[in-house]
Design a protein around this motif. Structure first.
Motif, short mmCIF file in Angstrom:
data_model
loop_
_atom_site.label_atom_id
_atom_site.label_comp_id
_atom_site.label_asym_id
_atom_site.label_seq_id
_atom_site.Cartn_x
_atom_site.Cartn_y
_atom_site.Cartn_z
N CYS A 1 -25.77 -16.08 5.97
CA CYS A 1 -26.99 -16.73 5.49
C CYS A 1 -27.99 -16.73 6.64
O CYS A 1 -27.66 -17.14 7.75
CB CYS A 1 -26.67 -18.16 5.05
SG CYS A 1 -28.12 -19.20 4.86
N CYS B 1 -29.69 -23.17 0.04
CA CYS B 1 -30.99 -23.79 0.23
C CYS B 1 -31.73 -23.80 -1.10
O CYS B 1 -31.23 -23.31 -2.10
CB CYS B 1 -31.80 -23.05 1.30
SG CYS B 1 -32.46 -21.46 0.76
N GLU C 1 -33.62 -15.77 -0.52
CA GLU C 1 -35.09 -15.85 -0.47
C GLU C 1 -35.64 -15.06 0.71
O GLU C 1 -36.76 -14.59 0.67
CB GLU C 1 -35.55 -17.30 -0.40
CG GLU C 1 -35.24 -18.02 0.90
CD GLU C 1 -36.12 -19.26 1.09
OE1 GLU C 1 -37.18 -19.36 0.48
OE2 GLU C 1 -35.71 -20.13 1.88
N ILE C 2 -34.84 -14.92 1.76
CA ILE C 2 -35.33 -14.25 2.95
C ILE C 2 -34.97 -12.76 2.92
O ILE C 2 -35.83 -11.90 2.99
CB ILE C 2 -34.78 -14.92 4.22
CG1 ILE C 2 -35.25 -16.37 4.27
CG2 ILE C 2 -35.22 -14.15 5.46
CD1 ILE C 2 -34.63 -17.19 5.36
#
Ligand code: SF4
Lengths: 356, 185
Positions: free
Chosen positions: B105, B114, B124-125
């Motif tokens: 992560c 998250c 998301e990243i």
């Protein structure tokens, strides 16, 4: 509701409370709480902070000071909180794990508590890749859960993570974030349970635009009895336009805006006003959901709308949150300060002249 | 014309391996996903393996845990690296995270996802990567001890990075057994 609010003694921690703060008192009293997020300035001028806080005055029970939101650099949350407590506001200091390790964070917690901060919101934070300085080192020494636990240990056991004693433990009301609108959905309520175990006493949610989804989440929370262990504040905010809503959907992961909401904005003559109305409606609706203890307003760059939205939603039911009233004697203080400044300026100019 | 120029330039430009999103997208995360898919099976293997290491405690003590650390580290890094994209944090909690390594992560979250997990369950990243915590949740569903995903994990001890978690766990269990035996006797 309580007429004695203004003469409350904020130097003590009431029985059953863990902080001296106003937010905890409002929630424990059973009042529907309203908090709002302050837009952190890119400036070293304290007045920018006070200007930002002013529109919230008399409408909210707590002001969130964000910690580099979106991994962008702004004035620090500790700095903002220090300024806000000077005036008497009730700031909620956000701490993320992105930029500081456990040594820095524990130090900040003590510093903040010493400055009168009563509420801390523990977050993981965005990845550095999301912000204006993607080349920064992502720290993430702790995560939101171990951060909660660390601060809880500092408060309840009066020691650092290392076990070393703290002579005066910080008196804090601990918060965390939830997002019922992101997968894995079955995991989300269990994750809240975990956060409560780690120390969360209140939570603020991600933007809620989908009330049925929030209802489904809350019914599981109530079934698990979590609403009795933790105050749940639902995150809300006005959408500026349909275009803005689409942009958020495309670019901000973790926010869900139903098509119906976007269509409604699209069809409105004045989209900004419609956004405000939708927001007030959502507040009214979530107020009816069992287990919801308040709302958290995130009106980014539309902070001036907060008062209107809260008023329109009617959730305060006549209650008046804290407001800085001009005190008798304030004027004399201001004049004395101006006089001092004048003398100082004179001395400085004389000094310069003497040198040259 | 513009297209052609672009082509030659891209052939000239040096890009470090793994830095390009296109290259990253071509990585399939296939073994990692396989491991989560077979979390139940791996859990059993893992328990057996841990017991085996414990049974060999006498051997490790004989050779000396310190001397065995390096070869063991080599094995552990390569096996776990292959199966889980292990980052060698030195305090393995795979059995509590559905056999999905949480250190992958980007935020090093060890206690759950998250709020940014994408609608399809991706990170998301690192948008091409399945979120390690949607994977962990999937894996934990199948595992017998899957509920341990609900335990609050302590902060990582960064000083244990790049040490053998297998040996540490074995030594710890051996010590615990010794204490138990001591109490009984
Ligand atoms: S989406 Fe998943 S993998 Fe990505 S940062 Fe969040 S928790 Fe970590």
């Amino acid at each position: 509701m309580n007429p004695a609010v203004d003469v409350e003694d904020f130097s003590i921690v009431p029985p059953g409370h863990t902080s001296r703060g106003r937010l905890e008192r409002v929630l424990r009293r059973g009042d529907f709480a309203v908090t709002a997020e302050l837009n952190p300035p890119d400036s070293a001028d304290p007045d920018r902070v006070f200007e930002q806080a002013e529109p919230f005055e008399g409408w909210v029970d707590g002001i969130n000071a964000t910690d580099g939101p979106g991994a962008n650099c702004h004035m620090s949350s500790a700095g903002i909180c220090a300024l806000l407590t000077r005036v008497g506001y009730a700031p909620v200091m956000q701490i993320t794990c992105r930029d500081r390790n456990r040594i820095a964070i524990q130090g900040d917690v003590l510093g903040a508590a010493a400055m009168g901060v009563s509420n801390i919101l523990c977050l993981t934070g965005d990845g550095v890749q999301a912000g204006d300085q993607p080349g920064a080192k992502p720290v993430f020494d702790l995560d939101c859960m171990s951060l909660l636990e660390t601060i809880r240990i500092m408060r309840d056991e009066g020691r650092f993570l290392s076990g070393r004693r703290i002579t005066e433990a910080p008196k804090l009301f601990l918060g965390a974030a939830i997002n019922p609108f992101a997968p894995p959905f079955e995991f989300r309520p269990l994750r809240l349970k975990k956060k409560i175990e780690a120390g969360a006493q209140f939570v603020q949610s991600q933007y809620c635009f989908d009330v049925p989804m929030m209802k489904a989440y809350m019914s599981r929370i109530v079934d698990m009895g979590l609403d009795e262990k933790c105050f749940i504040l639902v995150g809300v905010g006005p959408l500026a336009s349909a275009k803005a809503a689409r942009w958020i959907m495309a670019n901000v992961p973790g926010i869900h805006i139903p098509d119906a909401v976007i269509a409604r904005l699209e069809g409105a003559k004045n989209q900004k006003r419609e956004g405000r109305r939708i927001c007030a409606e959502i507040i009214r609706e979530v107020r009816q959901i069992k287990g919801v203890a308040g709302v958290h307003l995130m009106a980014y760059r539309q902070e001036e709308l907060v008062a209107q939205i809260v008023e329109e939603s009617g959730v305060l039911a006549g209650r008046k949150p804290w407001k800085k009233e001009p005190q008798p004697g304030d004027q004399a203080l201001i004049e004395a300060a101006a006089e001092k400044a004048r003398i100082l300026r004179k001395a400085v100019t004389q000094d310069k002249e003497g040198k040259s | 014309m513009i297209f052609a120029r672009h082509k030659t330039r891209s052939r000239m430009a040096y890009k470090p391996a793994g830095a390009s999103p296109v290259q990253r997208a071509s990585m399939r995360y296939s073994l990692r996903r396989w491991s989560v898919e077979h979390a139940r099976f791996l859990e059993k293997i893992y328990t057996l393996f841990a017991d085996m290491l414990l049974a060999l405690h006498w051997l490790w003590s004989l050779i000396g845990y310190r001397r065995i650390e390096r070869p063991m580290l080599f094995l552990e890094r390569n096996i776990k690296g292959l199966m889980f994209d292990c980052r060698m944090c030195g305090q393995c909690i795979l059995s509590q995270t559905g056999m999905s390594c949480p250190m992958n992560c980007p935020k090093a979250l060890r206690n759950g996802p998250c709020g940014g997990v994408r609608a399809g369950g991706n990170c998301e990243i690192e948008t091409d990567m399945p979120c390690v915590w949607t994977e962990a949740w999937r894996g934990a569903q199948q595992m017998q001890g899957g509920d341990s995903i609900l335990a609050v994990q302590k902060p990582v001890d960064q000083s244990l990075k790049n040490t053998s978690a297998w040996l540490r766990a074995t030594a710890q269990r051996a010590a615990q057994n010794a204490v138990k035996a001591g109490i009984k006797a």
